[in-house]
Design a protein around this motif. Structure first.
Motif, PDB file in Angstrom:
ATOM      1  N   GLN A 141      63.529  47.977  71.669  1.00 28.95           N
ATOM      2  CA  GLN A 141      63.465  48.719  72.989  1.00 28.95           C
ATOM      3  C   GLN A 141      63.600  50.109  72.886  1.00 28.95           C
ATOM      4  N   LYS A 142      64.233  50.526  71.665  1.00 30.33           N
ATOM      5  CA  LYS A 142      64.364  51.923  71.479  1.00 30.33           C
ATOM      6  C   LYS A 142      64.286  52.226  70.015  1.00 30.33           C
ATOM      7  N   ILE A 143      63.735  53.544  69.337  1.00 27.16           N
ATOM      8  CA  ILE A 143      63.988  53.701  68.149  1.00 27.16           C
ATOM      9  C   ILE A 143      64.342  54.995  68.262  1.00 27.16           C
ATOM     10  N   THR A 144      65.684  55.100  67.661  1.00 25.44           N
ATOM     11  CA  THR A 144      66.350  56.310  67.691  1.00 25.44           C
ATOM     12  C   THR A 144      66.388  57.026  66.516  1.00 25.44           C
ATOM     13  N   TYR A 145      66.016  58.297  66.298  1.00 28.51           N
ATOM     14  CA  TYR A 145      65.668  59.059  64.949  1.00 28.51           C
ATOM     15  C   TYR A 145      66.883  59.909  64.784  1.00 28.51           C
TER      16      TYR A 145
END
Length: 501
Positions: free
Chosen positions: A148-152
């Motif tokens: 649901q989220k890809i955080t870099y």
């Protein structure tokens, strides 16, 4: 109202049903009640799914209520959100876009993104919480993700890594924060950090909203982030004028705020809970903050665990520790002293050729790379990073963070970076308060040495020509030392010390 399948959205829906007129979001351009927030989330989720198939979509905007509305709308639509931090370089932004398979972009700065992607197409625009938001198509291939989220996270070197998180991961952390800090309808959470950072997004915004609190979110410049500089007076004014009760800081911001209050500015008496994390915090700084009326509590977390893992609270607090595990978290250390964590574990690192699954032990624990220990009362302490451990020429293992923490505990020493790999003694590059003479700094180091075993003591000093900051490349955005850059900057000084033996 629409019924959502995701726990976070279900809880927000309940808040809206119980008290639709209670203020949820307050910004410079407008505000939204809980009823208005969930209506906008539902409408935008429908608009997104009408325009395109499920996809990975980048959210590249300044802090505002609109950022939060769009973040929740992407979640409600069942898409994958890829927040793009404004502090990323152009190449880092492009890497994240390509790596995550992003095809669509939501932004309040379409002209800047058209310069990076001149062939992109403007699909639609909306007014969200008083801000104009544009949806752009960067490429034609929509690619859904299980996250649901890809955080870099920028880290210290190399290209940013994409951490894949589920809505359940983020819910576990937000719910645990709610249970520990007990926000309520009277609370006003002031967003200090960029919303693209997981710590503010999950522990700040989500935890506050599911508790029925008001989230105050201003553009980053209004909070004090102005280009490559930070204006502490703006942060102070924002906290004061908003009558904030809660906030999240990183150590460098806490240090600046403590100095600002120490200079005679009125205390921020309305604050009841200020979390500080992102890097190790000196116990002395925590104590100074409390003496000035700042209710500061240190925590520790990982993006791979959806942000917060441990936290001090007013009910359970030991300065110098990182607190106790959140209710959903289990911790242990291995024979080498490395900390392992279980709870809200990420799905893996995203990459174009296929995700890299997390490496867990047989019980589902993840190695953190941090060295830690637990005291008899159950509080946890960090000793340093496993990868930063060095071995002196006498065969002694030294964790530089441990020595650095001891140094900056001394009055007058603001920052320190310790070097000693394969050397007979350790050298510290130090940043001291401007009014401190060389003699007073030497005395402070001598006091620190009394607290250290001989193999960890400082044998000589290099005086830094300027503080370690993100702007000079010697500090990460969240306050960690970039050791290689510091050593490179002072290589001649360090070499001269060791050559003179």
């Amino acid at each position: 109202m629409e019924q959502f399948s995701i726990l976070l959205l279900q809880e927000l829906n309940l808040q809206a049903e119980r008290d639709p007129d209670r203020l949820a979001l307050q910004g410079m351009a407008g505000q939204l009640t809980y009823g208005e927030l969930m209506s906008e989330v539902s409408a935008l989720a429908t608009a997104l799914t009408t325009l395109a198939e499920p996809a990975s979509i980048a959210l590249a905007m300044d802090n505002s209520p609109a950022w939060i509305v769009l973040d929740l709308a992407v979640l409600a639509a069942g898409w994958t959100n890829v927040p793009i931090p404004a502090f990323f370089s152009a190449s880092q932004k492009q890497h994240a876009i390509q790596d995550a398979g992003v095809s669509l972009l939501l932004t309040d700065a379409s002209d800047a993104w058209l310069q990076l992607y001149p062939a992109s197409e403007l699909l639609d625009s909306w007014t969200v919480a008083g801000k104009t938001v544009t949806m752009m198509r960067l490429n034609q291939q929509d690619r859904a993700s299980g996250a649901q989220k890809i955080t870099y996270t920028s880290g210290t070197t190399g290209a940013p890594k994409g951490v894949c998180l589920t809505a359940q991961n983020m819910w576990q952390v937000a719910d645990s924060i709610r249970r520990l800090t007990q926000p309520d309808h009277a609370d006003r959470h002031f967003c200090v950090l960029p919303l693209a950072t997981l710590l503010e997004n999950v522990a700040g915004v989500y935890a506050s909203l599911i508790s029925g609190a008001t989230v105050i979110v201003y553009p980053c410049q209004e909070v004090g982030f102005s280009g490559s500089q930070f204006e502490i007076s703006r942060l102070y004014q924002g906290l004061a004028n908003s009558q904030a009760t809660t906030a999240i800081l990183i150590p460098e911001l806490l240090r600046a705020l403590v100095a600002y209050l120490h200079a005679g500015h009125p205390p921020l008496t309305h604050l009841r809970f200020v979390a500080v994390g992102g890097a190790k915090v000196a116990a002395l700084l925590i104590q100074q903050a409390h003496q000035l009326g700042l209710p500061v509590y240190e925590g520790y977390g990982l993006s791979e665990c959806a942000s917060v893992v441990t936290l001090n609270t007013p009910q359970a607090h030991k300065p110098g520790s990182i607190g106790m595990p959140l209710p959903h978290v289990q911790l242990r250390v291995d024979h080498g002293g490395e900390l392992w964590v279980k709870g809200a574990i990420y799905q893996g690192y995203h990459q174009a050729g296929g995700d890299i699954a997390p490496v867990l032990d047989e019980e589902g624990y993840l190695a953190t790379g941090d060295l830690a220990y637990q005291d008899a009362d159950g509080y946890w302490y960090l000793s340093g990073r496993k990868k930063n451990m060095f071995i002196t020429s006498f065969g002694r293992n030294v964790s530089p963070e441990w020595v650095e923490s001891t140094l900056i505990h001394q009055a007058g020493l603001l920052q320190a970076c310790v070097i000693g790999e394969a050397r007979p003694f350790n050298v510290a590059v130090v940043v001291a308060q401007p009014q401190f003479s060389v003699e007073r700094v030497a005395q402070a180091v001598a006091r620190a040495n009394l607290e250290l075993p001989d193999y960890a003591q400082i044998g000589d000093l290099v005086f830094a020509r300027q503080p370690f900051t993100p702007q000079n490349g010697q500090l990460t955005a969240n306050g960690r030392l970039k050791r290689d850059m510091i050593v490179q900057a002072y290589a001649a000084d360090i070499h001269a010390i060791y050559e003179g033996i």
